[in-house]
Design an enzyme around this catalytic site. Structure first.
Site, PDB file in Angstrom:
ATOM      1  N   HIS A 588       0.798  -1.163  -0.054  1.00  0.00           N
ATOM      2  CA  HIS A 588      -0.158   0.006   0.056  1.00  0.00           C
ATOM      3  C   HIS A 588       0.838   1.316  -0.128  1.00  0.00           C
ATOM      4  CE1 HIS A 588       0.233   0.984   4.278  1.00  0.00           C
ATOM      5  NE2 HIS A 588       0.591  -0.275   4.513  1.00  0.00           N
ATOM      6  N   ASP A 590      -0.316   4.274   0.456  1.00  0.00           N
ATOM      7  CA  ASP A 590      -1.094   5.256   1.699  1.00  0.00           C
ATOM      8  C   ASP A 590      -0.092   5.269   2.914  1.00  0.00           C
ATOM      9  OD1 ASP A 590      -2.462   2.897   2.048  1.00  0.00           O
ATOM     10  OD2 ASP A 590      -3.678   3.926   3.327  1.00  0.00           O
ATOM     11  N   ASP A 621       6.297   1.544   6.408  1.00  0.00           N
ATOM     12  CA  ASP A 621       4.924   1.283   6.416  1.00  0.00           C
ATOM     13  C   ASP A 621       4.403   1.964   5.085  1.00  0.00           C
ATOM     14  OD1 ASP A 621       2.495   0.461   6.261  1.00  0.00           O
ATOM     15  OD2 ASP A 621       2.418   1.033   8.703  1.00  0.00           O
ATOM     16  N   GLU A 654      -5.090   1.196   2.533  1.00  0.00           N
ATOM     17  CA  GLU A 654      -5.081   0.305   3.438  1.00  0.00           C
ATOM     18  C   GLU A 654      -5.091   0.913   4.851  1.00  0.00           C
ATOM     19  OE1 GLU A 654      -2.803  -2.433   6.416  1.00  0.00           O
ATOM     20  OE2 GLU A 654      -2.415  -0.316   5.948  1.00  0.00           O
ATOM     21  N   GLU A 655      -4.443   2.076   5.262  1.00  0.00           N
ATOM     22  CA  GLU A 655      -4.481   2.706   6.745  1.00  0.00           C
ATOM     23  C   GLU A 655      -5.809   2.881   7.059  1.00  0.00           C
ATOM     24  OE1 GLU A 655      -2.010   1.923   8.079  1.00  0.00           O
ATOM     25  OE2 GLU A 655      -0.050   2.183   7.291  1.00  0.00           O
ATOM     26  N   HIS A 936       3.755   4.281  11.817  1.00  0.00           N
ATOM     27  CA  HIS A 936       2.905   5.079  12.574  1.00  0.00           C
ATOM     28  C   HIS A 936       3.225   6.075  13.762  1.00  0.00           C
ATOM     29  CE1 HIS A 936      -0.844   2.275  11.148  1.00  0.00           C
ATOM     30  NE2 HIS A 936       0.145   2.122  10.315  1.00  0.00           N
TER      31      HIS A 936
END
Ligand code: BES
Ligand code: MN
Length: 962
Positions: A588, A590, A621, A654-655, A936
């Protein structure tokens, strides 16, 4: 089963080093050494003075006054920031791009570079060896007891020489990284300020604080004292502090009793400089710099190379020395520079002397005349590097560039203190200037762009010109030996024509990642980042196309960021017994939001390289791992080694739960084709040391619970005490989900959890029994060395995080302006449940909703309850024994030199189980980054080494998974 501790999914271990202000520490090694040289202490320009007074910035007491190196990155990493150079004439000069910074414990006083490494001498005696490709601090050479002022190399880059404030010169074998010889003088020479290697004569010279020049012929070590008898070592025969004479010229008994223990613990052979190889007063002051220069004289087809030594002193002279056949040296002539010569370099018969107060004096060695005095800035020129006619000089905070031919001059803010060392280096076809300062930072600048106008094809001819310093020659050797192109077949044009394309280097990968990260692809924010997301999807598509893939964007039916689809077609050529496969790589583009303020020490959307890591939102990520996979396939295509088809699906939602992904994939089933394997790389190692393979993820149910009254927001003073308040109902209701001990009591929550099997338990045991390395992060359950009860507890913790369900209340919000005088009309809690096999998603959802309604009904409240479920994903557990995992395990062991751990994860990736089911294809996940990556969180990062290895692992997997 109790409520499992669900910590650690995104937490940063306490031990994680955030290098924001790590640079400014400790005191300079020179400050702690005093000396007994025979030089007039009142000499005008004292090197000592510079290194003790002006280096004040490096001392703990003044460290607070220095701003951390971060501010420098903020201003100067951007290549958009072009206007910086104050240009004297004509063209603008671009600010060099800061490629990498390393934060060290002490001042950096010396630098050198080989094809593979940048080597830095530091104030605490350590010599740091940084890998130019991976940026890892690969070795720390320990042995010196004082600042390492000077470094030199043999031309074959086999041996490194270091000169130090401990009066010693050490010889390091760069093949074994061992300290092979320790060279000392029988005289008390004070600090060794400078060393130089004369390759043709195999002499190693040192210039010292006691004004002497001394030398030793190294490859004839048999003729010297090479015993391990340490009695002659300066540190043993005499301690400069404790053994100095007190008043009246006597050493007091107390002094000798407290003297430092006299022992030699080194392993290297000791080499004593013979008395005949000493010129006691080579200068009337400290010898600050030595340089070996070469002159090539060509007679027809034969050319003879002559070596000379040049010395620069605090007495305002530079001297040229000739090598005699009897092993001595003799002074040829003296050149007057009028102030202390701190640094020197030589090119084209011009000797450049770096003097005090920003002055550089250029002397023509043929005519022995000073042809120019150039002043730039006011700082003493402690270090210089010369690339053709461009001279880079270190000053206070600035590096100053002077183009002596075109009269361009400029400067850039490079360090938070004095720039004490510089060296030119080459890497990936770039010309680099590496700088070190008393801010304890080593910085690597790409000066290619600033040199463009001065680079010419004459570089190889340069070696033949009349005079050159040996370090310049070594630099050119590095330049010409590098291979900057590989032969390959032209991609996708059906021709067999050989073309040369740029190799897919780690450098190229990092450049691409830098662009990828610069798109603010924060999902779930509707309009704000929609454009960035679209542009990023287009960028990815063009990366795919560039490498020869078919690529297109797949829009989502309900809107949202498109999926990037790409297909690399393999040749299908595999062994007769096998069939080429079609592998789906999921990722992903995003990211989670990131604000520049907060705790970020760098701009989250401008990737910054420090200490072997790349920092930026999404590097781990999931942008870095995606690029590692793309570059892996691209390299296989370039090498004509791709037999499998590789399909990429890189989504942008995805997030926030991958809404719309399933529908879009189902709609494009035919395009995607029959998939044999699903691969992804969107998780992390268990610690920072041990590579891992991931075979499981928890599923997720995200819900919001709202309780709303019929009345508007009210003043609590005016209306309080009359109504059932929605917020009270909400907290009471939430409280029903768990016992007072925190055990979740939701019906059906625990009973359907799959029991632990014996094989499964064995995987957990392997994890807690793994050999523990010294630097393992604190978050990780203990490895070897802990008791069996500890290990059982560790297994419980891991199982709690990975294979048992959990329930988290993320936040509670209320209506109204939020001040503490109101009764809010409504209160909303957002919660999520992480679910595991064999919990049934539908059963748990229904249980949550009906349980909450049933409990709420018992409240007999006038308020209204709404439970809404807005994301859901099934858990995934792969088969760690299947062919994909087996192959990955072998490849990881090959690449990392150690077996991976098989781990699960507590986090969720909605697409994985869906893709497995949709294509009847098993999934396998390669965790790319380390536990300390901080996905994150602020300062998300990815180790360069992991990035490169992930590419290598994917390359072999895509090639061999048939
Ligand atoms: N990379 C994570 C998944 C992950 C989390 C793997 C922790 C390993 C450990 C993924 O990008 C993510 O953040 N997933 C979300 C999914 C959610 C928004 C549906 C998560 O797990 O919270
Ligand atoms: Mn994530």
């Amino acid at each position: 089963m109790g409520n499992k501790n669900n910590d650690g999914c995104y937490s940063t271990p306490a031990s994680r080093k955030i290098p924001a202000n790590g640079g400014v520490t400790g005191s300079n090694g020179a400050a702690s050494t005093s000396s007994s040289s025979g030089v007039d202490p009142l000499l005008e320009h004292s090197f000592k003075h510079l290194l003790t007074e002006e280096l004040g910035c490096a001392r703990p007491d003044s460290a607070g006054s220095c701003s951390p190196p971060r501010s420098l990155h903020e201003t100067f990493t951007s290549d958009r920031n072009d206007e910086y150079w104050p240009v004297e004439q004509r063209e603008q000069v671009r600010t060099p791009r800061l490629m990498h910074t390393w934060h060290c414990d002490q001042s950096i006083l010396s630098l050198t570079s080989t094809k593979k490494w940048i080597i830095a001498g530091s104030g605490n005696g350590d010599i740091l060896v940084f890998n130019k490709e991976t940026f890892e601090t690969e070795f720390v050479l320990k042995g010196h007891a004082g600042s390492v002022y000077s470094l030199a190399l043999t031309e074959d880059e086999r041996f490194l020489f270091s000169g130090s404030a401990d009066s010693l010169v050490k010889v390091w074998d760069l093949e074994t990284m061992e300290d092979v010889w320790t060279i000392y003088s029988v005289y008390d020479i004070g600090d060794v300020f400078t060393i130089a290697w004369a390759p043709s004569h195999e002499y190693l010279f040192l210039g010292a604080q006691n004004a002497s020049i001394q030398w030793i012929r190294l490859y004839e070590k048999g003729s010297y004292n090479t015993t391990k008898d340490p009695s002659g070592l300066p540190s043993i025969r005499y301690d400069r502090f404790f053994d100095s004479k007190g008043p009246g010229g006597r050493i007091t008994p107390q002094q000798s009793a407290t003297a430092t223990p006299k022992k030699y613990s080194g392993t290297s052979a000791l080499l004593e400089i013979p008395p005949k190889s000493v010129i006691p007063f080579a200068h009337f002051s400290y010898v600050y710099s030595l340089l070996v220069i070469k002159r090539t004289i060509t007679h027809g087809s034969t050319s003879i190379e002559e070596e000379f030594l040049v010395s620069g002193g605090g007495d305002g002279t530079a001297k040229i020395w000739n090598f005699n056949t009897d092993g001595t040296i003799e002074q040829l002539y003296t050149l007057d520079t009028e102030s202390s010569v701190f640094s020197m370099c030589c090119q084209d018969s011009f000797l450049y002397c770096g003097l005090s107060a920003g002055q550089v004096c250029i002397i023509d060695l043929d005519t022995r005349q000073v042809i120019r005095n150039d002043k730039l800035g006011d700082d003493d020129v402690m270090t210089m590097s010369l690339y053709r006619e461009c001279l880079f000089r270190g000053g206070n905070r600035y590096v100053r560039k002077w183009d002596s031919k075109r009269y361009h001059r400029g400067e850039w803010l490079a360090h938070d203190g004095l720039v004490l060392a510089t060296v030119l280096a080459v890497s990936n076809g770039r010309t680099l200037l590496v700088t070190g300062g008393n801010d304890s930072v080593v910085s690597m600048w790409d000066i290619t762009a600033t040199l463009e106008h001065s680079v010419s094809s004459k570089d190889s001819v340069l070696l033949q010109s009349s005079f050159n310093s040996t370090n310049a020659i070594m630099f050119f050797n590095q330049m010409t030996n590098g291979q900057y192109g590989i032969k390959t077949k032209k991609i996708n044009e059906g021709t067999d024509e050989e073309v040369t394309v740029a190799p897919l280097t780690l450098d190229h990968m990092m450049e691409t990642l830098r662009s990828f990260v610069s798109y603010k692809t924060v999902s779930g924010h509707d309009d704000k980042y929609m454009n960035d997301c679209r542009r990023c999807a287009t960028f990815l598509k063009s990366v795919f196309k560039h490498f020869g893939a078919d690529s297109q964007l797949l829009p989502l039916e309900q809107g949202g960021n498109p999926i990037v689809y790409a297909r690399f077609s393999g040749t299908g050529n595999v062994d007769a017994s096998k069939r080429a496969s079609r592998i789906l790589f999921y990722g992903h583009y995003d990211v989670i939001s990131a604000e520049k303020n907060g705790q970020w020490t760098t701009d989250p959307f401008e990737m910054t390289n420090m200490d072997g890591y790349m920092y930026g939102r999404g590097v781990s990520d999931n942008k870095g791992p995606i690029l590692a996979a793309i570059f892996a396939v691209a390299e296989l295509v370039q090498r004509s080694e791709l037999s499998n088809d590789i399909v990429f699906l890189i989504e942008g939602e995805e997030e926030c739960g991958s809404a719309g992904f399933q529908e879009a994939v189902n709609r494009h089933k035919a395009l995607i084709g029959d998939i044999d394997w699903v691969l992804l790389s969107n998780s992390y190692w268990l610690d920072d040391e041990t590579p891992c393979l991931n075979y499981g993820l928890r599923g997720i149910i995200k819900a919001s619970i709202e309780i709303k009254g019929d009345l508007p927001d009210l003043h609590s003073g005016v209306h309080g005490g009359v109504y059932r308040e929605p917020t009270f109902d909400l907290v009471n209701l939430l409280a029903k989900l768990a016992t007072d001990q925190g055990e979740i009591v939701l019906p059906e929550f625990h009973n359907s959890v799959r029991p632990v099997g014996n094989q499964e338990r064995a995987l957990y045991e392997a994890i807690v029994n793994r050999p523990k390395r010294a630097t393992t992060t604190t978050m990780t359950p203990a490895g070897q060395g802990s008791s069996s009860e500890d290990k059982d507890a560790d297994i419980e913790t891991l199982m709690g995080r990975w294979r048992y369900p959990s329930l988290t209340i993320h936040k509670i919000t209320v209506s109204g302006p939020g001040n503490s005088t109101l009764i809010p009309q409504s209160a909303t809690a957002s919660l999520s449940l992480r679910i595991v096999p064999d919990q049934d998603l539908e059963v748990i959802k229904a249980s949550l909703t009906s349980f909450l309604h049933a409990q709420f009904a018992k409240f007999k409240s006038d308020n209204h309850l709404t439970v809404s479920i807005y994301h859901e994903a099934e858990p995934w557990v792969g088969d760690p024994g299947n062919r994909a995992f087996e192959l990955l395990r072998t490849i990881i062991a090959e690449e990392w030199g150690t077996e991976p751990l098989f781990i699960r994860e507590g986090g969720s990736i909605p697409a994985v189980r869906f893709l497995e089911k949709a294509f009847c294809a098993p999934a396998a996940q390669l965790p790319c980054g380390q536990a300390s990556d901080g996905a994150h969180l602020d300062n998300e990062r990815l180790r360069v080494l992991n990035f490169g290895k992930a590419k290598e692992i994917f390359l072999k997997t895509f090639r061999d998974l048939v």
